[in-house]
Design an enzyme around this catalytic site. Structure first.
Site, short mmCIF file in Angstrom:
data_model
loop_
_atom_site.label_atom_id
_atom_site.label_comp_id
_atom_site.label_asym_id
_atom_site.label_seq_id
_atom_site.Cartn_x
_atom_site.Cartn_y
_atom_site.Cartn_z
N HIS A 214 0.87 -1.19 0.00
CA HIS A 214 0.00 0.00 0.00
C HIS A 214 0.90 1.23 0.00
CE1 HIS A 214 -3.81 -1.79 2.16
NE2 HIS A 214 -4.08 -1.61 0.89
N CYS A 310 -2.78 3.15 9.25
CA CYS A 310 -3.90 2.32 8.76
C CYS A 310 -4.95 2.05 9.81
CB CYS A 310 -3.38 0.97 8.30
SG CYS A 310 -2.20 1.16 7.04
N1 ARG Z 1 -3.83 -7.32 6.84
C1 ARG Z 1 -4.22 -6.10 6.22
C2 ARG Z 1 -4.11 -6.21 4.72
O1 ARG Z 1 -3.22 -6.85 4.23
C3 ARG Z 1 -3.39 -4.97 6.74
C4 ARG Z 1 -3.70 -3.64 6.13
C5 ARG Z 1 -2.97 -2.54 6.79
N2 ARG Z 1 -3.03 -1.36 6.01
C6 ARG Z 1 -1.97 -0.79 5.41
N3 ARG Z 1 -2.18 0.26 4.67
N4 ARG Z 1 -0.83 -1.33 5.49
O2 ARG Z 1 -4.92 -5.71 4.00
#
Ligand code: ARG
Length: 318
Positions: A214, A310
């Site tokens: 992300h 997040c």
């Molecule tokens: N387990 C979640 C996923 O993989 C974690 C998301 C956390 N958000 C972030 N922007 N890293 O979607």
């Protein structure tokens, strides 16, 4: 290509694309930024309670060795410290109850992107989660938005197969300009859609490192002039765009970026940075550039590939 959205299909199309400003040249970025409308500071955050948080499946490299290992009590305590930190910094905290069977719902940055239009009206663009396991989280956020007076939109599912909200779409500080990550969880097309539909300039950034899936894992806007990044997560074109916009670019070292999610910190007011404990090099650089840092422990959430940024959604509302 079809650009309509569910709320107004078909003939708004040409107008939408005509207004789209997607910036790919560093030379045009400085002037676009200067001309961009001001964006008010966020005043509230939305967090989802962690009672059902766990690592049940693997959808990013960080989760691999952690299925079934979350300590819920510890997670609750870590979550509360972060919630209280936002309160101390003067933000209203809205809480959404976490739902059974949706262990990642606690990462409230991912299910949507809140937007203010040019008249200051509140909109929310809902996510089309790339990860099948997370799709059922979205309706709970849609419901919350509807109850709170937002106009709710969805991207066109034909041209936009996936979009993970503020996991990938991040507002510049104080400017109505959006930075948009793509490559793992969001499709690049969503940024033409957002720019055209909401009349917002967008700078797309391709992500190329699977541990930084992300944009929020490798890019943290600190102020209108400063950003914290992990450079190997980007292409050279992306880095050129970042450097064209921010006179101060702080680079996180590999261990702090990968193991401690340093770039998943958050700086909600342009001065105070809430960051996972132990990011010593980053903290030194933050201090040297006039930022205050507040260390918190997010070890349980790091097992899932997420940290402070997040775990909240920034909002403009009481
Ligand atoms: N387990 C979640 C996923 O993989 C974690 C998301 C956390 N958000 C972030 N922007 N890293 O979607």
């Amino acid at each position: 290509m079809f650009w309509g959205c569910r709320n107004h299909p078909n003939h708004a199309l040409i107008i939408d694309t005509a207004m789209s400003t997607v910036i790919t040249e560093p030379e045009s970025l400085a002037s676009t930024l200067e001309e961009a409308d001001p964006l008010p500071r966020p005043t509230a955050v939305l967090m989802a309670t962690p009672g059902h948080f766990s690592v049940d499946y693997v959808i990013n490299p960080h989760m691999k060795d952690h299925v079934g290992t979350v300590n819920r009590e510890k997670a609750r305590w870590q979550w509360e410290v972060i919630r209280d930190k936002f309160r101390k910094l003067g933000f209203t905290v809205h809480e959404l109850p976490g739902e059974p069977g949706l262990p990642d719902m606690v990462f409230t940055a991912n299910q949507s992107l809140p937007l203010l239009d040019k008249n200051g009206r509140k909109h929310a663009l809902m996510s089309i989660m790339h990860s099948r396991q997370r799709r059922d989280e979205v309706p709970f956020f849609e419901q919350w938005y509807r109850r709170n007076g937002y106009e709710v939109h969805y991207p066109d599912p034909v041209s936009v197969p996936d979009f993970e909200g503020m996991g990938d779409a991040i507002w510049h500080f104080g400017k109505r300009l959006l930075w948009g990550g793509y490559g793992y969880r969001s499709s690049r097309n969503v940024y033409d859609f957002i720019s055209g539909t909401f009349d917002v300039p967008v700078v797309p950034l391709e992500l190329v490192h699977p541990s930084f899936y992300h944009l929020a894992t490798c890019f943290c806007v600190l102020s209108s002039k400063a950003v914290l990044i992990y450079p190997p997560a980007f292409t050279q074109e992306g880095l050129d765009l970042i450097h064209a916009a921010f006179p101060v670019v702080i680079e996180a070292p590999e261990q702090e970026a990968r193991d401690l999610f340093a770039c998943n910190a958050t700086c909600p007011d342009g001065r105070n940075v809430i960051i996972q404990k132990g990011c010593h090099d980053v903290n030194k650089a933050l201090k040297a550039n006039g930022f205050a840092f507040h260390e918190v422990e997010t070890s349980e959430f790091l097992k899932s590939g997420g940290s402070v940024f997040c775990m909240k959604l920034m909002l403009w509302q009481p």
